[in-house]
Scaffold this active site. Structure first.
Site, mmCIF file in Angstrom:
data_model
loop_
_atom_site.group_PDB
_atom_site.id
_atom_site.type_symbol
_atom_site.label_atom_id
_atom_site.label_comp_id
_atom_site.label_asym_id
_atom_site.label_seq_id
_atom_site.Cartn_x
_atom_site.Cartn_y
_atom_site.Cartn_z
ATOM 1 N N GLY A 28 -17.960 19.154 -38.805
ATOM 2 C CA GLY A 28 -18.564 19.777 -39.970
ATOM 3 C C GLY A 28 -17.916 21.094 -40.350
ATOM 4 O O GLY A 28 -16.833 21.432 -39.892
ATOM 5 N N LEU A 30 -16.682 21.733 -43.272
ATOM 6 C CA LEU A 30 -15.430 21.091 -43.694
ATOM 7 C C LEU A 30 -14.600 21.996 -44.599
ATOM 8 O O LEU A 30 -15.150 22.781 -45.374
ATOM 9 C CB LEU A 30 -15.759 19.781 -44.416
ATOM 10 C CG LEU A 30 -16.612 18.798 -43.609
ATOM 11 C CD1 LEU A 30 -16.887 17.537 -44.428
ATOM 12 C CD2 LEU A 30 -15.966 18.438 -42.278
ATOM 13 N N HIS A 31 -13.298 21.851 -44.481
ATOM 14 C CA HIS A 31 -12.371 22.596 -45.337
ATOM 15 C C HIS A 31 -11.318 21.628 -45.850
ATOM 16 O O HIS A 31 -11.400 20.414 -45.600
ATOM 17 C CB HIS A 31 -11.756 23.763 -44.568
ATOM 18 C CG HIS A 31 -11.217 23.393 -43.228
ATOM 19 N ND1 HIS A 31 -10.162 22.518 -43.062
ATOM 20 C CD2 HIS A 31 -11.603 23.739 -41.971
ATOM 21 C CE1 HIS A 31 -9.902 22.368 -41.783
ATOM 22 N NE2 HIS A 31 -10.776 23.082 -41.078
ATOM 23 N N GLY A 33 -8.457 20.958 -44.898
ATOM 24 C CA GLY A 33 -7.790 20.161 -43.859
ATOM 25 C C GLY A 33 -8.545 18.858 -43.647
ATOM 26 O O GLY A 33 -7.947 17.770 -43.605
ATOM 27 N N HIS A 34 -9.880 18.950 -43.537
ATOM 28 C CA HIS A 34 -10.690 17.726 -43.396
ATOM 29 C C HIS A 34 -10.554 16.860 -44.653
ATOM 30 O O HIS A 34 -10.430 15.632 -44.564
ATOM 31 C CB HIS A 34 -12.167 18.073 -43.199
ATOM 32 C CG HIS A 34 -12.458 18.875 -41.969
ATOM 33 N ND1 HIS A 34 -12.798 20.208 -42.012
ATOM 34 C CD2 HIS A 34 -12.465 18.530 -40.661
ATOM 35 C CE1 HIS A 34 -13.008 20.643 -40.780
ATOM 36 N NE2 HIS A 34 -12.808 19.656 -39.942
ATOM 37 N N GLN A 58 -17.823 19.507 -25.586
ATOM 38 C CA GLN A 58 -16.446 20.022 -25.634
ATOM 39 C C GLN A 58 -16.404 21.543 -25.691
ATOM 40 O O GLN A 58 -15.341 22.124 -25.823
ATOM 41 C CB GLN A 58 -15.653 19.381 -26.766
ATOM 42 C CG GLN A 58 -16.071 19.773 -28.171
ATOM 43 C CD GLN A 58 -15.336 18.928 -29.214
ATOM 44 O OE1 GLN A 58 -15.656 17.766 -29.422
ATOM 45 N NE2 GLN A 58 -14.341 19.509 -29.867
ATOM 46 N N GLY A 144 -6.085 15.797 -37.266
ATOM 47 C CA GLY A 144 -5.121 16.763 -37.795
ATOM 48 C C GLY A 144 -4.091 17.156 -36.739
ATOM 49 O O GLY A 144 -4.427 17.313 -35.554
ATOM 50 N N SER A 183 -12.248 25.787 -39.091
ATOM 51 C CA SER A 183 -13.618 26.267 -39.325
ATOM 52 C C SER A 183 -13.797 27.643 -38.683
ATOM 53 O O SER A 183 -14.559 28.469 -39.171
ATOM 54 C CB SER A 183 -14.621 25.279 -38.737
ATOM 55 O OG SER A 183 -14.354 23.994 -39.252
HETATM 56 O O1 PAF Z 1 -11.270 18.015 -33.992
HETATM 57 C C1 PAF Z 1 -12.521 18.048 -34.004
HETATM 58 O O2 PAF Z 1 -13.157 18.483 -34.968
HETATM 59 C C2 PAF Z 1 -13.278 17.544 -32.783
HETATM 60 O O3 PAF Z 1 -12.623 17.855 -31.602
HETATM 61 C C3 PAF Z 1 -13.600 16.040 -32.862
HETATM 62 C C4 PAF Z 1 -12.322 15.204 -32.842
HETATM 63 C C5 PAF Z 1 -14.392 15.738 -34.124
HETATM 64 C C6 PAF Z 1 -14.441 15.628 -31.647
HETATM 65 O O4 PAF Z 1 -15.645 16.319 -31.602
#
Ligand code: PAF
Length: 281
Positions: A28, A30-31, A33-34, A58, A144, A183
């Site tokens: 989320g 988002l910019h 790049g997404h 993570q 990315g 982000s």
């Molecule tokens: O690159 C990310 O935004 C995250 O590491 C991902 C791949 C969505 C996994 O949570």
């Protein structure tokens, strides 16, 4: 565009989507790049799905899980405008059933660089991406190049687990001064934001030196370090000149390399990279 929260709803909606399906996993906020990943998926696939999930596993205990930027309404508006078909916004329990005890981990390529700086990070990434691939069953998944090690790790996982999905890695999208979109850039103060352009400048300086004949790995590392040192707000965690597939640090003369770095500016740590040689030059 359909937005769903629970796994059962996701599975029901998935059956209505045409193949090939392209999945863009995100956390989320988002910019562009997404958006570039969604656009690429739109070009290459009959349907496009996106996940928005700030994956707790993570993040390390001292990291920014609680403060990670979120703006679901803005994200959904962007995805609608980009033509996504389906968005999954799960709760933590939808992804990690209470009492779960299963992890997916990739070994050697997760040990260095971000893996060393962020113990456990890649185990969280590969576990959640494995779950997302199972939940959506896409034919292609889009990531990315900015998170270069993540891309290497996910490619390795998909290959090792015989997954019938193509991992598509798309170019880094940058601000006019070269700062890679992230982000976490939203954490930077105005002064820190100015300083942050030095990551790209140092990568460019090393890539230009390589193009003009500096092939020694240590020479390239020195250029990265020296350019970063010219910006007093930066605190490098590592600079690396590594093999793009194995991520082993290179010594001596190199013909192809992944230049990468993690650098703190104030309380924010930014990563960036550039490929030189082969297709990267
Ligand atoms: O690159 C990310 O935004 C995250 O590491 C991902 C791949 C969505 C996994 O949570």
């Amino acid at each position: 565009m359909r937005v769903v929260h629970h796994l059962a709803e996701l599975r029901a909606e998935r059956t209505r989507l045409k193949d090939p399906l392209g999945l863009v996993p995100t956390m989320g906020f988002l910019h562009d790049g997404h958006a570039s990943l969604v656009r690429r998926a739109r070009l290459e696939c009959a349907s496009v799905a996106v996940s928005i999930f700030v994956n707790p596993t993570q993040f390390g205990p001292q990291e920014d899980l609680a403060t990670y930027p979120r703006d679901l309404a803005r994200d959904l508006a962007l995805l609608e405008a980009e033509g996504a078909d389906l968005v999954w916004v799960p709760e933590v329990d939808d992804v990690y059933p209470p009492g779960d005890q299963t992890w997916v981990s990739v070994e050697q390529v997760t040990r260095r660089l971000e893996g060393e700086r962020r113990p456990g990070h890649f185990r969280g990434v590969t576990t959640v991406v494995a779950k997302l691939l199972h939940a959506f069953e896409p034919q292609r998944a889009y990531f990315g190049q900015k998170d270069a090690q993540q891309a290497v790790v996910i490619r390795r996982m998909v290959r090792d687990l015989l997954w019938p999905v193509e991992v598509v890695v798309c170019p880094t999208v940058r601000e006019p001064d070269g700062l890679a979109l992230s982000s976490r850039n939203s954490y930077l103060s105005a002064g820190e934001r100015m300083a942050a352009g030095v990551l790209y400048r140092s990568l460019r300086a090393a890539a230009e030196a390589f193009a003009s004949g500096t092939y020694q790995a240590e020479g390239l590392r020195q250029i990265l370090r020296a350019t970063l040192a010219g910006e007093p707000l930066t605190r490098p965690h590592y600079v690396s000149v590594a093999d793009p597939e194995t991520l082993q640090e290179l010594q001596g003369e190199v013909s192809r390399a992944l230049l990468s770095m993690a650098v703190s500016i104030g309380k924010t740590t930014l990563i960036d990279n550039m490929l030189v040689g082969g297709e990267g030059s």
